[in-house]
Design an enzyme around this catalytic site. Structure first.
Site, PDB file in Angstrom:
ATOM      1  N   PHE A  84       0.862  -1.181   0.000  1.00 35.31           N
ATOM      2  CA  PHE A  84       0.000   0.000   0.000  1.00 35.31           C
ATOM      3  C   PHE A  84       0.903   1.238   0.000  1.00 35.31           C
ATOM      4  O   PHE A  84       2.016   1.217   0.534  1.00 35.31           O
ATOM      5  CB  PHE A  84      -0.905  -0.014   1.235  1.00 35.31           C
ATOM      6  N   ASP A 116       6.722  -3.002   8.271  1.00 39.86           N
ATOM      7  CA  ASP A 116       5.350  -2.565   7.991  1.00 39.86           C
ATOM      8  C   ASP A 116       4.504  -3.825   8.147  1.00 39.86           C
ATOM      9  O   ASP A 116       4.401  -4.650   7.242  1.00 39.86           O
ATOM     10  CB  ASP A 116       5.235  -1.968   6.590  1.00 39.86           C
ATOM     11  N   HIS A 148      -0.382  -5.916   7.661  1.00 43.41           N
ATOM     12  CA  HIS A 148      -1.183  -7.081   7.249  1.00 43.41           C
ATOM     13  C   HIS A 148      -0.952  -8.269   8.182  1.00 43.41           C
ATOM     14  O   HIS A 148      -1.414  -9.364   7.870  1.00 43.41           O
ATOM     15  CB  HIS A 148      -0.778  -7.562   5.846  1.00 43.41           C
ATOM     16  N   GLN A 198      -7.347   0.012  10.125  1.00 49.11           N
ATOM     17  CA  GLN A 198      -8.314   0.597   9.192  1.00 49.11           C
ATOM     18  C   GLN A 198      -9.379  -0.468   8.892  1.00 49.11           C
ATOM     19  O   GLN A 198      -9.165  -1.664   9.148  1.00 49.11           O
ATOM     20  CB  GLN A 198      -7.534   1.053   7.939  1.00 49.11           C
ATOM     21  N   LYS A 205      -8.880  -4.065   7.549  1.00 54.62           N
ATOM     22  CA  LYS A 205      -7.878  -4.923   8.183  1.00 54.62           C
ATOM     23  C   LYS A 205      -8.507  -5.991   9.095  1.00 54.62           C
ATOM     24  O   LYS A 205      -9.658  -5.865   9.500  1.00 54.62           O
ATOM     25  CB  LYS A 205      -6.878  -4.055   8.965  1.00 54.62           C
ATOM     26  N   ARG A 247       5.183  15.926  23.955  1.00 52.16           N
ATOM     27  CA  ARG A 247       5.352  15.870  25.419  1.00 52.16           C
ATOM     28  C   ARG A 247       6.322  14.759  25.764  1.00 52.16           C
ATOM     29  O   ARG A 247       6.363  13.729  25.109  1.00 52.16           O
ATOM     30  CB  ARG A 247       4.013  15.565  26.088  1.00 52.16           C
ATOM     31  N   TYR A 260       2.245  21.563  29.536  1.00 54.65           N
ATOM     32  CA  TYR A 260       2.576  22.493  28.450  1.00 54.65           C
ATOM     33  C   TYR A 260       4.074  22.570  28.194  1.00 54.65           C
ATOM     34  O   TYR A 260       4.594  23.599  27.801  1.00 54.65           O
ATOM     35  CB  TYR A 260       1.973  23.876  28.741  1.00 54.65           C
ATOM     36  N   ARG A 303      -3.314  10.894  18.556  1.00 53.78           N
ATOM     37  CA  ARG A 303      -3.903  10.064  19.605  1.00 53.78           C
ATOM     38  C   ARG A 303      -5.162   9.337  19.154  1.00 53.78           C
ATOM     39  O   ARG A 303      -5.970   9.860  18.391  1.00 53.78           O
ATOM     40  CB  ARG A 303      -4.235  10.941  20.817  1.00 53.78           C
TER      41      ARG A 303
HETATM   42  C1  LIG Z   1      -3.282  -0.328   5.436  1.00 53.67           C
HETATM   43  C2  LIG Z   1      -1.814  -0.253   5.214  1.00 53.67           C
HETATM   44  C3  LIG Z   1      -1.014   0.793   5.713  1.00 53.67           C
HETATM   45  C4  LIG Z   1      -1.556   2.074   6.267  1.00 53.67           C
HETATM   46  O1  LIG Z   1      -2.499   1.954   7.194  1.00 53.67           O
HETATM   47  P1  LIG Z   1      -3.642   3.075   7.370  1.00 53.67           P
HETATM   48  O2  LIG Z   1      -4.143   2.705   8.734  1.00 53.67           O
HETATM   49  O3  LIG Z   1      -4.637   2.866   6.298  1.00 53.67           O
HETATM   50  O4  LIG Z   1      -2.992   4.409   7.354  1.00 53.67           O
HETATM   51  C5  LIG Z   1       0.354   0.699   5.571  1.00 53.67           C
HETATM   52  N1  LIG Z   1       0.924  -0.332   4.956  1.00 53.67           N
HETATM   53  C6  LIG Z   1       0.206  -1.343   4.434  1.00 53.67           C
HETATM   54  C7  LIG Z   1       0.917  -2.460   3.770  1.00 53.67           C
HETATM   55  C8  LIG Z   1      -1.194  -1.330   4.526  1.00 53.67           C
HETATM   56  O5  LIG Z   1      -1.908  -2.306   3.972  1.00 53.67           O
END
Ligand SMILES: *Cc1c(COP(=O)(O)O)cnc(C)c1O
Length: 410
Positions: free
Chosen positions: A96, A167, A170, A193, A196, A225, A232, A242
């Site tokens: 992605f 990353d 998945h 997301q 997922k 922070r 602050y 967040r």
């Molecule tokens: C979904 C995804 C992301 C990003 O995630 P979001 O929560 O949509 O920002 C990053 N890398 C891969 C491989 C993804 O499938």
């Protein structure tokens, strides 16, 4: 008309019912969301902390820091790893966009290295070829839940003094030699997301075993922070990434069924493997005994169109007609997108400007394996693997039927 007639040629479809819907929820989500609503404590608190601890433990990592989504988690992670403007970060093109765009967003330069034809993950040999004196980090993607070769990538990172950010967007639940993804490298990031395998609509998290890295990431996601500092007192340049208590409530409920769902997806994937492995023209991904658990965000295989005697488009069309939800998935390498193809032309808008003047020209990038995979991959989404066994067997039956009667469609 005989049942061997393809649905596309007027025959009876193998399946006419519905496949499992996504997302799913039950009383657990309802109870936890209502609890947050009625408590009035909606903001970044106890539930977020609890989810961070439980998800980190689920993956076997020491620390978890949530973020608004998987993209911002990668950006915060790269910054926490010390990646700065002009540094090169090696990424795979079969992913992605966030895998590569996050590098650009922080001012660094993504360098694409090709993937392996039978794992669809970064090829360590290609990574080594792309290392320059400016390379600082590598982002392996565990595509579809298949774990990249972390043994070779870790060895490479040590040899060349590179940081590793997985990353893992998945691979909730995937394991390498019994250890969860995310903390196999210096850190790893996940997405929640809505597409997922565990979701609150949006959401993300970074996992690490390194406490200092976790603290820095926490700071970046919480307005700069510092742990223990005054409200602050903003020590670093941070942002507001967040999560809300509502999202954490949903994620806690979702996490409660992730183990069982992962086992079900794995068992059904095995049934599919058995059904498809001897179909001429179908190429399954490699078996790797080091991958001790696999999340199956996508059930993915490749087609050999010549052997099959059908184009991928025609194959997908025929299977869709049989009632099987298959697609071609991502259809092009990341570098083929305008954000990279136009990057060398100078700043035209906010997104491409960070690459301008860095001497990069993505129009010449070629990753032939990824380009071929984009032409021949077939995707089945994870929720299909939550169907019962009998329904899963129909996928194998339909693929077998389309392959056997391919000549009817030529
Ligand atoms: C979904 C995804 C992301 C990003 O995630 P979001 O929560 O949509 O920002 C990053 N890398 C891969 C491989 C993804 O499938």
């Amino acid at each position: 008309m005989s049942s061997t007639h393809l649905a596309l040629a007027g025959g009876k479809p193998v399946f006419q019912g519905a496949w499992p819907a996504w997302p799913v929820f039950n009383e657990a989500e309802r109870r936890l969301v209502l609890e947050v609503l009625e408590s009035g404590r909606w903001w970044y608190g106890e539930k977020v902390r609890q989810f961070e601890a439980e998800f980190a433990a689920f993956q076997g990592a020491r620390f978890g820091v949530t973020a608004t989504n998987g993209t911002t988690a990668i950006e915060a992670g790269l910054r926490a790893l010390g990646i700065v403007e002009g540094d090169e970060v090696i990424v795979p093109p079969y992913s992605f966009m966030a895998t590569a765009s996050s590098v650009v967003t922080i001012g660094a330069v993504p360098v694409f290295a090709d993937i392996q034809p039978d794992t669809l993950c970064l090829d360590p040999a290609e990574v080594e070829r792309k290392i320059t004196p400016r390379t600082r980090a590598v982002i392996p993607v565990h595509v579809a839940g298949y774990v990249a070769d972390m043994d070779r990538l870790t060895a490479l990172a040590q040899k060349h003094n590179l940081r590793l950010l997985e990353d893992a967007a998945h691979s909730w639940g995937s394991q390498w030699k019994g250890r969860g993804t995310g903390a196999l490298g210096d850190c790893g990031t996940f997405s929640f997301q809505v597409s997922k395998n565990i979701t609150a609509g949006e959401g993300g998290i970074l996992l690490t075993d390194d406490e200092a890295l976790a603290d820095l990431c926490r700071s970046f996601t919480n307005c700069g922070r510092r742990k223990g500092s005054a409200w602050y007192d903003h020590e670093y340049l941070g942002s507001n990434l967040r999560l809300t208590e509502f999202q954490a409530a949903v994620l806690l409920a979702q996490l409660g069924r992730l183990e069982e769902q992962t086992m079900r997806r794995q068992a059904n994937a095995r049934i599919l493997d058995d059904a498809l492995k001897n179909v001429p023209g179908i190429r399954l991904l490699a078996f790797d005994s080091r991958m001790t658990r696999r999340s199956y965000h996508i059930y993915l295989f490749r087609l050999d169109e010549a052997t099959l005697g059908l184009s991928r488009d025609r194959f997908l069309e025929a299977l869709n007609a049989e009632g099987i939800p298959v697609s071609k998935g991502w259809y092009r390498p990341l570098y083929a997108n305008g954000v990279f193809q136009n990057a060398h032309r100078g700043p035209a808008h906010g997104i491409i400007s960070p690459l301008a003047g860095k001497g990069v020209d993505y129009t010449k990038v070629q990753c032939p394996v990824c380009e071929q995979v984009c032409r021949d991959a077939v995707w089945i989404p994870h929720q299909v693997l939550l169907a019962d066994e009998d329904q899963i067997r129909l996928v194998g039956e339909a693929v077998g039927k389309v392959a056997a009667y391919a000549s009817d469609l030529r």
